[in-house]
Design a protein around this motif. Sequence first.
Motif, PDB file in Angstrom:
ATOM      1  N   TYR A   1       1.116   6.963 -12.216  1.00 14.93           N
ATOM      2  CA  TYR A   1       1.510   5.695 -11.605  1.00 14.93           C
ATOM      3  C   TYR A   1       1.854   5.910 -10.130  1.00 14.93           C
ATOM      4  O   TYR A   1       1.411   5.150  -9.260  1.00 14.93           O
ATOM      5  CB  TYR A   1       2.701   5.084 -12.343  1.00 14.93           C
ATOM      6  CG  TYR A   1       2.991   3.662 -11.903  1.00 14.93           C
ATOM      7  CD1 TYR A   1       2.375   2.584 -12.527  1.00 14.93           C
ATOM      8  CD2 TYR A   1       3.865   3.401 -10.846  1.00 14.93           C
ATOM      9  CE1 TYR A   1       2.604   1.276 -12.107  1.00 14.93           C
ATOM     10  CE2 TYR A   1       4.112   2.102 -10.420  1.00 14.93           C
ATOM     11  CZ  TYR A   1       3.482   1.042 -11.058  1.00 14.93           C
ATOM     12  OH  TYR A   1       3.720  -0.251 -10.625  1.00 14.93           O
TER      13      TYR A   1
ATOM     14  N   LYS B   1      -1.021  -6.797  -5.993  1.00 11.88           N
ATOM     15  CA  LYS B   1      -0.357  -8.079  -6.225  1.00 11.88           C
ATOM     16  C   LYS B   1       0.905  -8.211  -5.372  1.00 11.88           C
ATOM     17  O   LYS B   1       1.236  -9.310  -4.908  1.00 11.88           O
ATOM     18  CB  LYS B   1      -0.019  -8.230  -7.707  1.00 11.88           C
ATOM     19  CG  LYS B   1      -1.250  -8.402  -8.589  1.00 11.88           C
ATOM     20  CD  LYS B   1      -0.900  -8.379 -10.067  1.00 11.88           C
ATOM     21  CE  LYS B   1      -2.145  -8.473 -10.943  1.00 11.88           C
ATOM     22  NZ  LYS B   1      -1.822  -8.361 -12.393  1.00 11.88           N
ATOM     23  N   GLU B   2       1.627  -7.111  -5.170  1.00  5.59           N
ATOM     24  CA  GLU B   2       2.829  -7.150  -4.342  1.00  5.59           C
ATOM     25  C   GLU B   2       2.512  -7.545  -2.908  1.00  5.59           C
ATOM     26  O   GLU B   2       3.361  -8.108  -2.206  1.00  5.59           O
ATOM     27  CB  GLU B   2       3.514  -5.782  -4.357  1.00  5.59           C
ATOM     28  CG  GLU B   2       4.239  -5.458  -5.663  1.00  5.59           C
ATOM     29  CD  GLU B   2       4.772  -4.043  -5.696  1.00  5.59           C
ATOM     30  OE1 GLU B   2       4.710  -3.361  -4.636  1.00  5.59           O
ATOM     31  OE2 GLU B   2       5.238  -3.605  -6.769  1.00  5.59           O
ATOM     32  N   HIS B   3       1.274  -7.258  -2.479  1.00  8.88           N
ATOM     33  CA  HIS B   3       0.844  -7.614  -1.118  1.00  8.88           C
ATOM     34  C   HIS B   3      -0.035  -8.864  -1.120  1.00  8.88           C
ATOM     35  O   HIS B   3      -0.730  -9.138  -0.137  1.00  8.88           O
ATOM     36  CB  HIS B   3       0.088  -6.438  -0.492  1.00  8.88           C
ATOM     37  CG  HIS B   3       0.965  -5.253  -0.177  1.00  8.88           C
ATOM     38  ND1 HIS B   3       1.644  -5.117   1.016  1.00  8.88           N
ATOM     39  CD2 HIS B   3       1.287  -4.164  -0.923  1.00  8.88           C
ATOM     40  CE1 HIS B   3       2.328  -3.979   1.002  1.00  8.88           C
ATOM     41  NE2 HIS B   3       2.134  -3.383  -0.153  1.00  8.88           N
ATOM     42  N   ASN B   4       0.018  -9.601  -2.232  1.00  5.57           N
ATOM     43  CA  ASN B   4      -0.774 -10.835  -2.368  1.00  5.57           C
ATOM     44  C   ASN B   4      -2.267 -10.592  -2.179  1.00  5.57           C
ATOM     45  O   ASN B   4      -2.981 -11.410  -1.570  1.00  5.57           O
ATOM     46  CB  ASN B   4      -0.275 -11.892  -1.359  1.00  5.57           C
ATOM     47  CG  ASN B   4       1.158 -12.301  -1.634  1.00  5.57           C
ATOM     48  OD1 ASN B   4       1.543 -12.540  -2.776  1.00  5.57           O
ATOM     49  ND2 ASN B   4       1.961 -12.371  -0.572  1.00  5.57           N
TER      50      ASN B   4
ATOM     51  N   GLN C   1       0.048   4.396  -6.760  1.00  2.00           N
ATOM     52  CA  GLN C   1       0.816   3.746  -5.686  1.00  2.00           C
ATOM     53  C   GLN C   1       0.508   4.358  -4.342  1.00  2.00           C
ATOM     54  O   GLN C   1       0.244   3.651  -3.353  1.00  2.00           O
ATOM     55  CB  GLN C   1       2.317   3.888  -5.965  1.00  2.00           C
ATOM     56  CG  GLN C   1       2.918   2.829  -6.852  1.00  2.00           C
ATOM     57  CD  GLN C   1       4.427   2.995  -6.933  1.00  2.00           C
ATOM     58  OE1 GLN C   1       4.942   4.117  -6.917  1.00  2.00           O
ATOM     59  NE2 GLN C   1       5.136   1.885  -7.026  1.00  2.00           N
TER      60      GLN C   1
ATOM     61  N   THR D   1      -3.061   3.399  -3.114  1.00  2.00           N
ATOM     62  CA  THR D   1      -3.232   1.985  -2.750  1.00  2.00           C
ATOM     63  C   THR D   1      -2.405   1.636  -1.512  1.00  2.00           C
ATOM     64  O   THR D   1      -2.907   0.966  -0.585  1.00  2.00           O
ATOM     65  CB  THR D   1      -2.830   1.072  -3.923  1.00  2.00           C
ATOM     66  OG1 THR D   1      -3.491   1.509  -5.112  1.00  2.00           O
ATOM     67  CG2 THR D   1      -3.223  -0.367  -3.636  1.00  2.00           C
ATOM     68  N   GLU D   2      -1.153   2.082  -1.474  1.00  2.48           N
ATOM     69  CA  GLU D   2      -0.299   1.787  -0.320  1.00  2.48           C
ATOM     70  C   GLU D   2      -0.843   2.447   0.934  1.00  2.48           C
ATOM     71  O   GLU D   2      -0.713   1.900   2.033  1.00  2.48           O
ATOM     72  CB  GLU D   2       1.135   2.249  -0.591  1.00  2.48           C
ATOM     73  CG  GLU D   2       1.844   1.502  -1.717  1.00  2.48           C
ATOM     74  CD  GLU D   2       2.132   0.051  -1.359  1.00  2.48           C
ATOM     75  OE1 GLU D   2       2.106  -0.292  -0.162  1.00  2.48           O
ATOM     76  OE2 GLU D   2       2.387  -0.753  -2.288  1.00  2.48           O
TER      77      GLU D   2
ATOM     78  N   GLU E   1      -3.127  -2.166  -9.366  1.00  2.00           N
ATOM     79  CA  GLU E   1      -3.038  -3.617  -9.562  1.00  2.00           C
ATOM     80  C   GLU E   1      -1.670  -4.149  -9.140  1.00  2.00           C
ATOM     81  O   GLU E   1      -1.583  -5.194  -8.483  1.00  2.00           O
ATOM     82  CB  GLU E   1      -3.324  -3.954 -11.026  1.00  2.00           C
ATOM     83  CG  GLU E   1      -4.761  -3.665 -11.431  1.00  2.00           C
ATOM     84  CD  GLU E   1      -5.025  -3.869 -12.912  1.00  2.00           C
ATOM     85  OE1 GLU E   1      -4.024  -4.010 -13.674  1.00  2.00           O
ATOM     86  OE2 GLU E   1      -6.203  -3.888 -13.308  1.00  2.00           O
ATOM     87  N   ASP E   2      -0.602  -3.420  -9.489  1.00  2.00           N
ATOM     88  CA  ASP E   2       0.743  -3.851  -9.103  1.00  2.00           C
ATOM     89  C   ASP E   2       0.910  -3.867  -7.592  1.00  2.00           C
ATOM     90  O   ASP E   2       1.470  -4.818  -7.021  1.00  2.00           O
ATOM     91  CB  ASP E   2       1.797  -2.925  -9.723  1.00  2.00           C
ATOM     92  CG  ASP E   2       1.943  -3.125 -11.227  1.00  2.00           C
ATOM     93  OD1 ASP E   2       1.427  -4.129 -11.747  1.00  2.00           O
ATOM     94  OD2 ASP E   2       2.583  -2.272 -11.872  1.00  2.00           O
ATOM     95  N   SER E   3       0.417  -2.829  -6.935  1.00  2.00           N
ATOM     96  CA  SER E   3       0.545  -2.738  -5.473  1.00  2.00           C
ATOM     97  C   SER E   3      -0.240  -3.836  -4.778  1.00  2.00           C
ATOM     98  O   SER E   3       0.230  -4.434  -3.804  1.00  2.00           O
ATOM     99  CB  SER E   3       0.071  -1.360  -4.979  1.00  2.00           C
ATOM    100  OG  SER E   3       0.901  -0.329  -5.467  1.00  2.00           O
TER     101      SER E   3
END
Length: 324
Positions: free
Chosen positions: A157, A200-203, A161, A164-165, A196-198
């Motif tokens: 995970y 979505k956190e950045h729209n 992150q 993607t970040e 996917e979480d990252s």
Amino acid sequence: MPKLEDVAKRANLSKTTVSRVLNKRGYLSQKTIDKVYQAMEELDYHPNVVARQLYKNKTDLIGILLPTVANPFFGELTAALEDLLYQQGFKVIIGNSMNNPQKEADYLQQLLIKQVDGLIVGSHNQGIQQYRHAGLPVVSIDRIMNQDIPVIASDNYRGGQLATERLIAQGVRKIIHTNGPHDLATPAQRRRLAYEDSMKEHNLQPITYELDFNISTVDKDKVFQRIFVEHPDVEAIFASNDTDAVQIIQLAQASGRQVPRDLLVIGYDGTQLVRELVPQLTTIIQPIAQIAQTAVEVLQRRLAKQTTQKEYLLPVSLWAGTTG
């Protein structure tokens, strides 16, 4: 043919002492050990390995089942495991499952016939009944086999992150991820979840392309080509392993896209080989030496019938390629 008594006589030691040297039991001085091995060499004496195995009720063999050592990650992992196990007095039998359930089951059956002391497994296949073999110590690497087999894995995970970040921080917005089938229960799926979480956190919209592990390089090319056809505005690709990342880079450049000017690519695994041969590739490093060390330590605990955790998570790090 020389016997144990002959070795004892040549070394001027008792049979019991020679036996203790051969079976590594109790305290023995280096001088005593050297005398025994010198006598064995002079007499060309070879211990009855089968008899010793029956006496100790162990074979000193460990089976290693991985998808393929041709993959740099599994190749380096196998080398690290073999070296550590050898230092612990074990020999290894290595099987390449090639992600074929039948081949893996066949290998597993052969390993059980040879009565290996334990197994280290990193193959993708699941639900194979032989892994429920009573009393066989098994350790899994980055694979969920069944509930009572401990799993050694990098922090997938966190790796997802970081990847993607990293891409988002470089200003890109259209980022596509490649991963294995979503219904394959493996810790590596957490890379996809983190992506996917990252996003979505950045729209941003997450888009994942799935690739079966069994497909050929040619078929992978077709999937990667679809990415460029269906998403001509793609700015970055986060591949779930380095070999796919390199294949994507080659395909992109063949179609006229310059990496990293027109497309950013980040991989996963960070093996020594890939970092040396493709230094420009940014990737997530899995700590192969630490994974191997932990797997061997956990297997030793299982062999000793000691309790173990269900999962061991090891830290990952980001390798910034030479292109930044």
